[in-house]
Design a protein around this motif. Structure first.
Motif, PDB file in Angstrom:
ATOM      1  N   ASP A  30      -4.458  38.498  -8.298  1.00 34.25           N
ATOM      2  CA  ASP A  30      -4.552  39.525  -9.887  1.00 34.25           C
ATOM      3  C   ASP A  30      -4.267  40.426  -9.281  1.00 34.25           C
ATOM      4  O   ASP A  30      -5.207  41.488  -7.926  1.00 34.25           O
ATOM      5  N   SER A  70       6.906  36.436 -13.572  1.00 30.35           N
ATOM      6  CA  SER A  70       5.693  36.710 -12.501  1.00 30.35           C
ATOM      7  C   SER A  70       6.004  38.360 -11.864  1.00 30.35           C
ATOM      8  O   SER A  70       4.705  38.964 -11.398  1.00 30.35           O
ATOM      9  N   LYS A  85       3.926  41.396 -11.650  1.00 32.18           N
ATOM     10  CA  LYS A  85       3.224  42.018 -11.412  1.00 32.18           C
ATOM     11  C   LYS A  85       2.875  43.805 -10.795  1.00 32.18           C
ATOM     12  O   LYS A  85       3.062  44.549 -10.081  1.00 32.18           O
TER      13      LYS A  85
END
Length: 425
Positions: free
Chosen positions: A258, A284, A288
């Motif tokens: 994370d 994804s 981020k």
């Protein structure tokens, strides 16, 4: 009786004549074969020598670019003169393989050679196992290509250890200048500033990570599936005194911990992901990024919708196992559907042709050391691959695109200026 007669005629037909029909009659190319036959001008700049009947057997089992490549890798076919010039003289075969009708004609003519000299595929060919684009199989595919030898890559790539398309200020610029220019172009598009956090996925030997840290004071994390790359990159980071800012990890991008980043660079990774995984990949990366954060995706693309997902069989078996190239529209759509606003795209295919020109020149200059490091077969794979891909980029058989996207703020603002540097975006 007729079948026996046809076989006898096939075995006595001049080999050079058979191959010249397949590869064409360019004035730049001469063919000489083990049976004493020849075709093409005596003063041609390059001569293809068919040294063994095993080469013909390979063309029966794989009557296209793969068969020709296998014969070249095993030295059953050789080239006197510049390999790029030879491939350019055979451009139709090099870029599009042998047409199906010609493959059948060729196989019939050469079938007796296959019966007598049937060879096994060279051991250098990749055979990844498992579910396509699973973590385990992707790791095998990446290792086949990148875990060859860091020293070999130093011979080919030069000081920057950068294995992606450079950006040339002019055609005569050095490879090192062009690679530094590429990294600075990516940094400018991402608007990197001191204190920002950069994620570089598929980071190779850490070139972008090191550039961002050294030139822009950015906290940069790179991840790669190649253990050899990660080891080399981290050692180079420490050697350059960048350990406080830069880090490279041996890690699948799907296993990233994370954390939120200000920017994401993906330089030469998307080719390995596969179309089925593109949507999840861009989602994804979107997750981020902080709002206002940018992503730069740099990858090889198809100039049009492909008839099949995989790359050329030679490239697939020897260079990029499981590689898939998509048209730029597919990538832009996937980024857009993941949430990115697309701000800029450009095609750098001419720059990749120049990059391959310079990598090829490096290999030839270091040929003896390269062969000693990885063996003659693998060195010949790279010589063939780089010359063929150079031609592919020049003739628009493949392209290289950079696409810049941004994760908008909640109020829809992008943080972009009205016009970027030189009006680029």
């Amino acid at each position: 009786m007729t079948g026996v007669l046809e076989q006898r005629q096939a075995t006595t037909e001049p080999v050079a004549g058979i191959l010249s029909r397949v590869v064409g009659g360019s004035p730049e190319l001469r063919i000489e074969a083990f049976d004493g036959s020849s075709s093409g001008p005596e003063d041609a700049p390059v001569t293809v020598r068919v040294a063994s009947p095993r080469a013909l057997a390979r063309l029966v089992s794989a009557p296209g670019t793969l068969g020709l490549a296998r014969a070249y890798v095993t030295e059953e076919i050789d080239v006197d003169g510049d390999l790029y010039t030879a491939l350019r003289a055979m451009a139709e075969v090099t870029l599009h393989s042998i047409p199906r009708r010609e493959q059948l004609w060729l196989a019939r003519r050469l079938l007796p050679y296959w019966r007598e000299h049937r060879p096994s595929p060279p051991e250098l060919e990749a055979r990844p196992r498992g579910l396509l684009h699973s973590k385990r199989r992707d790791s095998q595919a990446i290792s086949h290509h990148y875990d060859v030898s860091n020293r070999f890559y130093e011979f080919v790539l030069g000081e920057s250890m950068t294995y992606t398309c450079a950006t040339y200020p002019d055609a005569d610029a050095s490879l090192e200048t062009a690679q530094a220019t590429k990294y600075e172009l990516v940094a400018a598009k991402l608007d990197l500033k001191p204190g920002m956090r950069l994620l570089d996925v598929g980071c190779g030997w850490g070139g972008m990570v090191r550039h961002a840290a050294a030139e822009h004071g950015v906290q940069a994390l790179g991840v790669t599936l190649s253990r050899e790359q990660a080891s080399w990159a981290q050692a180079e980071i420490e050697r350059q005194g960048l350990g406080g800012l830069a880090e490279v990890r041996h890690l699948d991008y799907r296993d990233l911990p994370d954390g939120v980043f200000d920017a994401v660079s993906s330089i030469g990774l998307t080719e390995h992901i596969g179309k089925a995984n593109l949507d999840a990949y861009f989602r994804s990366m979107y997750a981020k990024l902080r709002p206002g954060g940018r992503m730069l995706n740099h990858c090889i693309t198809q100039p049009r919708k492909p008839d099949h997902r995989r790359t050329d069989p030679f490239i697939h078996r020897y260079v990029f196992p499981d590689g898939e190239l998509e048209p730029i529209g597919v990538l832009v759509t996937a980024m857009n559907q993941a949430g990115f606003e697309i701000r800029h795209s450009e095609n750098l295919r001419e720059h990749y042709a120049l990059t391959l020109r310079d990598w090829g020149a490096n290999l030839e200059r270091n040929w003896t050391d390269a062969v000693a490091e990885v063996g003659i077969g693998r060195a010949r794979v790279w010589r063939l691959y780089m010359a063929a891909c150079r031609l592919g980029f020049e003739l628009n058989n493949i392209q290289l695109h950079q696409v810049l996207g941004v994760k908008l703020h909640a109020d829809g603002t992008s943080g972009f200026p009205l016009r970027g540097e030189h009006g680029a975006y």
